[in-house]
Design a protein around this motif. Structure first.
Motif, PDB file in Angstrom:
ATOM      1  N   HIS A  65     -15.912   7.120 -10.308  1.00 41.47           N
ATOM      2  CA  HIS A  65     -17.349   7.225 -10.015  1.00 41.47           C
ATOM      3  C   HIS A  65     -18.088   5.927 -10.343  1.00 41.47           C
ATOM      4  CE1 HIS A  65     -16.205  11.401  -9.845  1.00 41.47           C
ATOM      5  NE2 HIS A  65     -15.961  11.433 -11.126  1.00 41.47           N
ATOM      6  N   CYS A  66     -17.473   4.796 -10.003  1.00 44.63           N
ATOM      7  CA  CYS A  66     -18.104   3.502 -10.308  1.00 44.63           C
ATOM      8  C   CYS A  66     -17.844   2.556  -9.134  1.00 44.63           C
ATOM      9  CB  CYS A  66     -17.546   2.930 -11.612  1.00 44.63           C
ATOM     10  SG  CYS A  66     -15.740   2.896 -11.683  1.00 44.63           S
ATOM     11  N   THR A  67     -18.393   2.902  -7.972  1.00 45.83           N
ATOM     12  CA  THR A  67     -18.089   2.101  -6.770  1.00 45.83           C
ATOM     13  C   THR A  67     -18.545   0.648  -6.932  1.00 45.83           C
ATOM     14  OG1 THR A  67     -20.176   2.745  -5.720  1.00 45.83           O
ATOM     15  CG2 THR A  67     -18.261   4.125  -5.248  1.00 45.83           C
ATOM     16  N   GLY A  68     -19.569   0.441  -7.755  1.00 46.88           N
ATOM     17  CA  GLY A  68     -20.085  -0.910  -7.942  1.00 46.88           C
ATOM     18  C   GLY A  68     -19.169  -1.802  -8.765  1.00 46.88           C
ATOM     19  N   TRP A  69     -18.162  -1.225  -9.392  1.00 40.76           N
ATOM     20  CA  TRP A  69     -17.232  -2.060 -10.157  1.00 40.76           C
ATOM     21  C   TRP A  69     -16.344  -2.906  -9.251  1.00 40.76           C
ATOM     22  CZ3 TRP A  69     -14.754   0.602 -15.042  1.00 40.76           C
ATOM     23  CH2 TRP A  69     -15.782   0.928 -15.939  1.00 40.76           C
ATOM     24  N   LYS A  70     -16.148  -2.418  -8.010  1.00 36.53           N
ATOM     25  CA  LYS A  70     -15.309  -3.126  -7.042  1.00 36.53           C
ATOM     26  C   LYS A  70     -13.979  -3.564  -7.665  1.00 36.53           C
ATOM     27  CE  LYS A  70     -15.970  -3.832  -3.406  1.00 36.53           C
ATOM     28  NZ  LYS A  70     -15.806  -3.017  -2.152  1.00 36.53           N
ATOM     29  N   LEU A  71     -13.201  -2.580  -8.040  1.00 36.55           N
ATOM     30  CA  LEU A  71     -11.880  -2.873  -8.584  1.00 36.55           C
ATOM     31  C   LEU A  71     -10.886  -1.888  -7.974  1.00 36.55           C
ATOM     32  CD1 LEU A  71     -11.114  -5.038 -10.669  1.00 36.55           C
ATOM     33  CD2 LEU A  71     -11.060  -3.256 -12.401  1.00 36.55           C
ATOM     34  N   GLY A  72      -9.748  -2.376  -7.567  1.00 41.93           N
ATOM     35  CA  GLY A  72      -8.732  -1.508  -6.981  1.00 41.93           C
ATOM     36  C   GLY A  72      -7.361  -2.138  -7.144  1.00 41.93           C
ATOM     37  N   TYR A  73      -6.416  -1.685  -6.341  1.00 41.72           N
ATOM     38  CA  TYR A  73      -5.077  -2.271  -6.429  1.00 41.72           C
ATOM     39  C   TYR A  73      -4.279  -1.963  -5.176  1.00 41.72           C
ATOM     40  CZ  TYR A  73      -3.942   2.455  -8.211  1.00 41.72           C
ATOM     41  OH  TYR A  73      -3.820   3.809  -8.386  1.00 41.72           O
ATOM     42  N   CYS A  74      -3.222  -2.742  -5.027  1.00 40.80           N
ATOM     43  CA  CYS A  74      -2.322  -2.541  -3.891  1.00 40.80           C
ATOM     44  C   CYS A  74      -0.919  -2.378  -4.449  1.00 40.80           C
ATOM     45  CB  CYS A  74      -2.384  -3.766  -2.977  1.00 40.80           C
ATOM     46  SG  CYS A  74      -1.306  -3.620  -1.535  1.00 40.80           S
ATOM     47  N   ILE A  75      -0.166  -1.441  -3.867  1.00 41.97           N
ATOM     48  CA  ILE A  75       1.246  -1.268  -4.226  1.00 41.97           C
ATOM     49  C   ILE A  75       2.064  -1.523  -2.968  1.00 41.97           C
ATOM     50  CG2 ILE A  75       3.010   0.298  -5.140  1.00 41.97           C
ATOM     51  CD1 ILE A  75       0.874   1.754  -6.686  1.00 41.97           C
ATOM     52  N   SER A  76       3.155  -2.255  -3.135  1.00 39.67           N
ATOM     53  CA  SER A  76       3.996  -2.552  -1.974  1.00 39.67           C
ATOM     54  C   SER A  76       5.426  -2.795  -2.453  1.00 39.67           C
ATOM     55  CB  SER A  76       3.433  -3.776  -1.244  1.00 39.67           C
ATOM     56  OG  SER A  76       4.078  -3.955  -0.018  1.00 39.67           O
ATOM     57  N   SER A  77       6.262  -3.207  -1.543  1.00 37.98           N
ATOM     58  CA  SER A  77       7.631  -3.567  -1.932  1.00 37.98           C
ATOM     59  C   SER A  77       7.629  -5.052  -2.310  1.00 37.98           C
ATOM     60  CB  SER A  77       8.577  -3.298  -0.769  1.00 37.98           C
ATOM     61  OG  SER A  77       8.128  -3.998   0.364  1.00 37.98           O
ATOM     62  N   PRO A  78       8.638  -5.483  -3.097  1.00 40.76           N
ATOM     63  CA  PRO A  78       8.575  -6.852  -3.647  1.00 40.76           C
ATOM     64  C   PRO A  78       8.386  -7.943  -2.599  1.00 40.76           C
ATOM     65  CG  PRO A  78      10.340  -5.602  -4.673  1.00 40.76           C
ATOM     66  CD  PRO A  78       9.787  -4.726  -3.595  1.00 40.76           C
ATOM     67  N   ASP A  79       9.085  -7.863  -1.476  1.00 37.53           N
ATOM     68  CA  ASP A  79       8.978  -8.945  -0.484  1.00 37.53           C
ATOM     69  C   ASP A  79       7.586  -9.011   0.131  1.00 37.53           C
ATOM     70  OD1 ASP A  79      11.509  -9.653  -0.980  1.00 37.53           O
ATOM     71  OD2 ASP A  79      12.375  -8.802   0.859  1.00 37.53           O
ATOM     72  N   LEU A  80       7.034  -7.844   0.440  1.00 39.62           N
ATOM     73  CA  LEU A  80       5.688  -7.824   1.020  1.00 39.62           C
ATOM     74  C   LEU A  80       4.662  -8.258  -0.016  1.00 39.62           C
ATOM     75  CD1 LEU A  80       5.682  -4.509   3.136  1.00 39.62           C
ATOM     76  CD2 LEU A  80       6.028  -6.843   3.918  1.00 39.62           C
ATOM     77  N   MET A  81       4.840  -7.790  -1.250  1.00 42.30           N
ATOM     78  CA  MET A  81       3.872  -8.126  -2.302  1.00 42.30           C
ATOM     79  C   MET A  81       3.869  -9.620  -2.605  1.00 42.30           C
ATOM     80  SD  MET A  81       1.426  -7.185  -4.052  1.00 42.30           S
ATOM     81  CE  MET A  81       1.282  -5.414  -4.037  1.00 42.30           C
TER      82      MET A  81
END
Ligand code: PMP
Ligand code: GLN
Length: 382
Positions: free
Chosen positions: A236-252
């Motif tokens: 509930h803190c959209t203004g923080w603008k923080l997230g993440y991405c998960i992928s496989s090692p080669d793509l990451m």
């Protein structure tokens, strides 16, 4: 000579979310348009971030993100979806989910590539594809359930198809992927080089005991996927603008090449606070029922109006058809009810590049009860 540039996105104006929020402010309207909660976030989480600042966590963290936060996220993924991801090579903390999507697209798309985008779609998707020289190939989700027609997807696949973009739970429709969708996806991408971008920012906002079929559950799909998340939606803190991405090692590895020169690393005290707060599993496990209650309350109130609901199974949005109220174009209708009745929503044509208008408006129900009540009293006057 005066400088002149040729726009790289000539058809793009100001995002509908900013337009409608500004209009709501100008006219003192209840803002059920842009998706953000109007109730307070956790004091405890605020305290954890504040403590982190006071305790000196105010300098750069590694460009991948704070390692303890990535470790806690990997543990969460294993508990929820039964998949082991490596916090060292597979997770990167980003300044929001939208950035994660943009970065993933930028890491892999080349001019001439085609990307399957289901519409209605979050408005950043197609510009983010096109700024990279690739072409969005739209597939309309089918009314009223907004389900994917996989036969249509198969028809649109060409040797140039580089990626399929998914979003479940879906903004703006509230539709969610089923086990059959996953099987169909598998059969479409099998034996092909097609990548997947799975936008799962609403992973916990899913109702009616429906399981969230994260791509993280399927190692065969995960190896070709970027999966994007947003702390703003979960806490509930959209203004923080923080997230993440998960992928496989080669793509990451490729994702990080872009990320390190665009953002480098995200703010540190928030990552410290979140790494502690994430240990409180109930804070995210209870989110579905918390938001379902809001959906149900809003739906029940809306029965007093002439709007016709379209089922929402997730996200914090509900679509409403307004054919019993007006024949106006959805943008005109949304602007008029903001000005004349004091309630802002989002016209769903804004989620189609063609501006396809099905006379449907999106309302955000992630609001205090009083806000929803005031809005519905006003909407019932139309
Ligand atoms: N995807 C969708 C479908 C969204 O609605 C949002 C919310 N803005 C995001 C991604 C990303 O959110 P943020 O960038 O604020 O983390
Ligand atoms: N995702 C939010 C929505 O759909 C808004 C985010 C934004 O303003 N870009 O309303």
């Amino acid at each position: 000579m005066s400088p002149s540039i040729q726009s790289k996105l000539p058809y793009v104006g100001t995002t509908i979310f900013t337009v409608m929020s500004a209009l709501a402010t100008e006219h003192g309207a209840v803002n059920l348009g842009q998706g953000f909660p109007d109730y307070p976030m956790s004091e405890e989480l605020i305290g954890m971030v504040t403590d982190a600042m006071k305790n000196g966590f105010n300098q750069y963290v590694p460009m991948q993100g704070l390692s303890i936060l990535r470790e806690v996220l990997a543990e969460k993924v294993q508990n929820l979806y039964g998949t082991v991801v490596n916090p060292g090579s597979d997770i990167t903390i980003t300044p929001g989910g939208t950035y994660a999507i943009y970065t993933a697209l930028t890491a892999v798309l080349r001019p001439g590539d085609e990307v399957i985008v289901f519409e209605p779609a979050y408005d950043s998707y197609i510009p983010s594809v096109e700024i990279n020289g690739a072409r969005a190939v739209q597939v309309d989700l089918e009314n009223p359930e907004y389900k994917i027609n996989w036969d249509l997807v198969r028809e649109k696949i060409t040797p140039k198809t580089r990626m399929i973009m998914l979003n479940s739970p879906n903004n703006p429709t509230g539709a969610v992927l089923s086990a059959d969708d996953i099987q169909q996806l598998r059969s479409v991408v099998r034996d092909s080089p097609i990548l997947i971008l799975s936008d799962e920012v609403y992973e916990h906002l899913i109702f009616d005991n429906i399981p969230h079929l994260s791509i993280l559950r399927y190692p065969d799909l995960l190896e070709r996927s970027f999966i994007c998340f947003s702390f703003g939606k979960v806490y509930h803190c959209t203004g923080w603008k923080l997230g993440y991405c998960i992928s496989s090692p080669d793509l990451m590895k490729e994702f990080r090449k872009i990320h390190q020169f665009n953002c480098f690393s995200c703010n540190s005290p928030f990552q410290v606070g979140l790494s502690k707060f994430l240990l409180k599993k109930d804070s995210y496990l209870s989110l579905g029922s918390f938001m379902q209650e809001k959906r149900d309350y809003f739906q029940q109130l809306m029965q007093q109006t002439k709007f016709t609901p379209i089922p929402s199974h997730g996200s914090y949005f509900q679509l409403y058809a307004y054919h019993r109220l007006s024949e106006e174009a959805d943008k005109d209708f949304a602007i008029r009810i903001t000005k004349e009745y004091g309630v802002a929503g989002i016209p769903v044509s804004a989620f189609y590049q063609s501006g396809k208008d099905q006379k449907v408006i999106r309302f955000c129900f992630a609001k205090k009860k009083e806000t929803l009540e005031t809005a519905v009293v006003r909407l019932s006057r139309i």
